[in-house]
Design a protein around this motif. Structure first.
Motif, PDB file in Angstrom:
ATOM      1  N   ARG A  25     -65.589  -7.861   7.656  1.00  0.00           N
ATOM      2  CA  ARG A  25     -65.202  -8.676   6.765  1.00  0.00           C
ATOM      3  C   ARG A  25     -63.709  -8.685   6.656  1.00  0.00           C
ATOM      4  NH1 ARG A  25     -69.395  -7.975   3.563  1.00  0.00           N
ATOM      5  NH2 ARG A  25     -68.262  -6.608   1.993  1.00  0.00           N
ATOM      6  N   ARG A  26     -63.015  -7.541   6.420  1.00  0.00           N
ATOM      7  CA  ARG A  26     -61.699  -7.373   6.437  1.00  0.00           C
ATOM      8  C   ARG A  26     -60.974  -7.775   7.903  1.00  0.00           C
ATOM      9  NH1 ARG A  26     -59.662  -3.979   2.146  1.00  0.00           N
ATOM     10  NH2 ARG A  26     -61.121  -4.459   0.496  1.00  0.00           N
ATOM     11  N   PHE A  27     -61.631  -7.285   8.793  1.00  0.00           N
ATOM     12  CA  PHE A  27     -61.078  -7.420  10.352  1.00  0.00           C
ATOM     13  C   PHE A  27     -61.162  -8.936  10.430  1.00  0.00           C
ATOM     14  CE2 PHE A  27     -61.109  -8.207  14.709  1.00  0.00           C
ATOM     15  CZ  PHE A  27     -60.101  -7.367  15.170  1.00  0.00           C
ATOM     16  N   ALA A  28     -62.051  -9.589  10.075  1.00  0.00           N
ATOM     17  CA  ALA A  28     -62.099 -11.039  10.337  1.00  0.00           C
ATOM     18  C   ALA A  28     -61.089 -12.072   9.655  1.00  0.00           C
ATOM     19  CB  ALA A  28     -63.472 -11.744  10.241  1.00  0.00           C
ATOM     20  N   ASP A  29     -60.605 -11.319   8.252  1.00  0.00           N
ATOM     21  CA  ASP A  29     -59.599 -12.012   7.621  1.00  0.00           C
ATOM     22  C   ASP A  29     -58.269 -11.572   8.111  1.00  0.00           C
ATOM     23  OD1 ASP A  29     -61.730 -13.079   6.022  1.00  0.00           O
ATOM     24  OD2 ASP A  29     -61.521 -11.492   4.510  1.00  0.00           O
ATOM     25  N   MET A  30     -58.032 -10.767   8.882  1.00  0.00           N
ATOM     26  CA  MET A  30     -56.758 -10.085   9.288  1.00  0.00           C
ATOM     27  C   MET A  30     -56.081 -11.352  10.230  1.00  0.00           C
ATOM     28  SD  MET A  30     -57.617  -5.954  10.004  1.00  0.00           S
ATOM     29  CE  MET A  30     -56.509  -5.955  11.053  1.00  0.00           C
ATOM     30  N   GLN A  31     -54.989 -11.303  10.274  1.00  0.00           N
ATOM     31  CA  GLN A  31     -53.994 -11.948  11.235  1.00  0.00           C
ATOM     32  C   GLN A  31     -53.658 -11.105  12.396  1.00  0.00           C
ATOM     33  OE1 GLN A  31     -53.311 -15.359  10.843  1.00  0.00           O
ATOM     34  NE2 GLN A  31     -54.801 -15.141   9.106  1.00  0.00           N
ATOM     35  N   PRO A  32     -53.240 -11.621  13.609  1.00  0.00           N
ATOM     36  CA  PRO A  32     -53.030 -10.602  14.558  1.00  0.00           C
ATOM     37  C   PRO A  32     -51.600  -9.932  14.038  1.00  0.00           C
ATOM     38  CG  PRO A  32     -53.488 -12.823  15.556  1.00  0.00           C
ATOM     39  CD  PRO A  32     -53.588 -12.857  13.930  1.00  0.00           C
ATOM     40  N   GLY A  33     -51.430  -8.758  14.545  1.00  0.00           N
ATOM     41  CA  GLY A  33     -50.390  -7.950  14.202  1.00  0.00           C
ATOM     42  C   GLY A  33     -50.483  -7.309  12.976  1.00  0.00           C
ATOM     43  N   GLN A  34     -51.691  -7.377  12.241  1.00  0.00           N
ATOM     44  CA  GLN A  34     -51.772  -6.753  10.911  1.00  0.00           C
ATOM     45  C   GLN A  34     -52.797  -5.505  11.372  1.00  0.00           C
ATOM     46  OE1 GLN A  34     -53.307  -9.741   8.342  1.00  0.00           O
ATOM     47  NE2 GLN A  34     -51.475 -10.011   7.255  1.00  0.00           N
ATOM     48  N   THR A  35     -52.740  -4.477  10.204  1.00  0.00           N
ATOM     49  CA  THR A  35     -53.524  -3.243  10.597  1.00  0.00           C
ATOM     50  C   THR A  35     -54.318  -2.961   9.326  1.00  0.00           C
ATOM     51  OG1 THR A  35     -51.770  -2.464  12.035  1.00  0.00           O
ATOM     52  CG2 THR A  35     -53.372  -0.748  10.970  1.00  0.00           C
ATOM     53  N   LEU A  36     -55.323  -2.382   9.651  1.00  0.00           N
ATOM     54  CA  LEU A  36     -56.378  -2.049   8.532  1.00  0.00           C
ATOM     55  C   LEU A  36     -56.508  -0.419   8.717  1.00  0.00           C
ATOM     56  CD1 LEU A  36     -58.415  -2.387   6.315  1.00  0.00           C
ATOM     57  CD2 LEU A  36     -60.029  -3.064   8.255  1.00  0.00           C
ATOM     58  N   GLU A  37     -56.219   0.682   7.817  1.00  0.00           N
ATOM     59  CA  GLU A  37     -56.454   1.746   7.577  1.00  0.00           C
ATOM     60  C   GLU A  37     -57.699   2.303   7.073  1.00  0.00           C
ATOM     61  OE1 GLU A  37     -54.309   5.545   5.860  1.00  0.00           O
ATOM     62  OE2 GLU A  37     -52.859   4.316   7.110  1.00  0.00           O
ATOM     63  N   LEU A  38     -58.559   3.001   7.633  1.00  0.00           N
ATOM     64  CA  LEU A  38     -59.816   3.546   7.177  1.00  0.00           C
ATOM     65  C   LEU A  38     -59.806   5.115   6.761  1.00  0.00           C
ATOM     66  CD1 LEU A  38     -62.332   1.576   9.721  1.00  0.00           C
ATOM     67  CD2 LEU A  38     -61.414   0.968   7.464  1.00  0.00           C
ATOM     68  N   THR A  39     -60.183   5.404   5.827  1.00  0.00           N
ATOM     69  CA  THR A  39     -60.560   6.890   5.882  1.00  0.00           C
ATOM     70  C   THR A  39     -62.136   7.282   5.303  1.00  0.00           C
ATOM     71  OG1 THR A  39     -58.518   7.004   4.291  1.00  0.00           O
ATOM     72  CG2 THR A  39     -59.899   8.858   4.102  1.00  0.00           C
ATOM     73  N   ASN A  40     -62.437   8.116   6.236  1.00  0.00           N
ATOM     74  CA  ASN A  40     -64.023   8.472   6.304  1.00  0.00           C
ATOM     75  C   ASN A  40     -64.039   9.870   6.341  1.00  0.00           C
ATOM     76  OD1 ASN A  40     -66.577   7.602   6.295  1.00  0.00           O
ATOM     77  ND2 ASN A  40     -66.565   6.793   8.399  1.00  0.00           N
ATOM     78  N   ASP A  41     -65.538  10.190   5.924  1.00  0.00           N
ATOM     79  CA  ASP A  41     -65.872  11.783   5.959  1.00  0.00           C
ATOM     80  C   ASP A  41     -66.517  12.005   7.317  1.00  0.00           C
ATOM     81  OD1 ASP A  41     -68.271  10.308   5.720  1.00  0.00           O
ATOM     82  OD2 ASP A  41     -68.716  11.279   3.692  1.00  0.00           O
ATOM     83  N   HIS A  42     -66.560  10.940   8.111  1.00  0.00           N
ATOM     84  CA  HIS A  42     -66.961  11.690   9.657  1.00  0.00           C
ATOM     85  C   HIS A  42     -66.260  10.630  10.554  1.00  0.00           C
ATOM     86  CE1 HIS A  42     -69.760   8.299   8.194  1.00  0.00           C
ATOM     87  NE2 HIS A  42     -69.774   7.921   9.586  1.00  0.00           N
ATOM     88  N   ASP A  43     -66.438  10.838  11.883  1.00  0.00           N
ATOM     89  CA  ASP A  43     -65.823  10.164  12.754  1.00  0.00           C
ATOM     90  C   ASP A  43     -66.372   8.789  12.810  1.00  0.00           C
ATOM     91  OD1 ASP A  43     -64.806   9.094  15.212  1.00  0.00           O
ATOM     92  OD2 ASP A  43     -65.202  10.755  16.572  1.00  0.00           O
ATOM     93  N   PRO A  44     -65.663   7.608  12.735  1.00  0.00           N
ATOM     94  CA  PRO A  44     -66.220   6.293  12.754  1.00  0.00           C
ATOM     95  C   PRO A  44     -66.374   5.680  14.028  1.00  0.00           C
ATOM     96  CG  PRO A  44     -64.038   6.286  12.110  1.00  0.00           C
ATOM     97  CD  PRO A  44     -64.378   7.699  12.330  1.00  0.00           C
TER      98      PRO A  44
END
Length: 79
Positions: A25-44
């Motif tokens: 959902r977050r990715f679909a809402d992003m505009q080109p050139g924008q970045t989403l940073e994820l933090t996780n407890d295992h390799d995604p």
């Protein structure tokens, strides 16, 4: 020029059953050139493969931290 950060999602705080849908959902809402940073407890890595199926060639995937306790990934939306 640095890519604008849209947001940071700490997936460790989200129910595993809801994680991928939230990222999609977050990715679909992003505009080109924008970045989403994820933090996780295992390799995604599975998330990366699923995103590639849903949005082939539309993003870059960069590991900012690669375990063993914490993984951080920057997902940038391409034009």
């Amino acid at each position: 020029m640095p890519t604008p950060l849209v947001s940071n999602i700490d997936l460790r705080q989200i129910s595993p059953a809801k994680r991928h849908a939230m990222v999609f959902r977050r990715f679909a809402d992003m505009q080109p050139g924008q970045t989403l940073e994820l933090t996780n407890d295992h390799d995604p890595l599975t998330l990366s493969a699923q995103l590639e199926v849903r949005s082939p060639g539309q993003f870059s995937w960069e590991y900012l931290e690669a375990g063993p306790q914490v993984w951080r990934v920057a997902i940038a939306k391409r034009a």
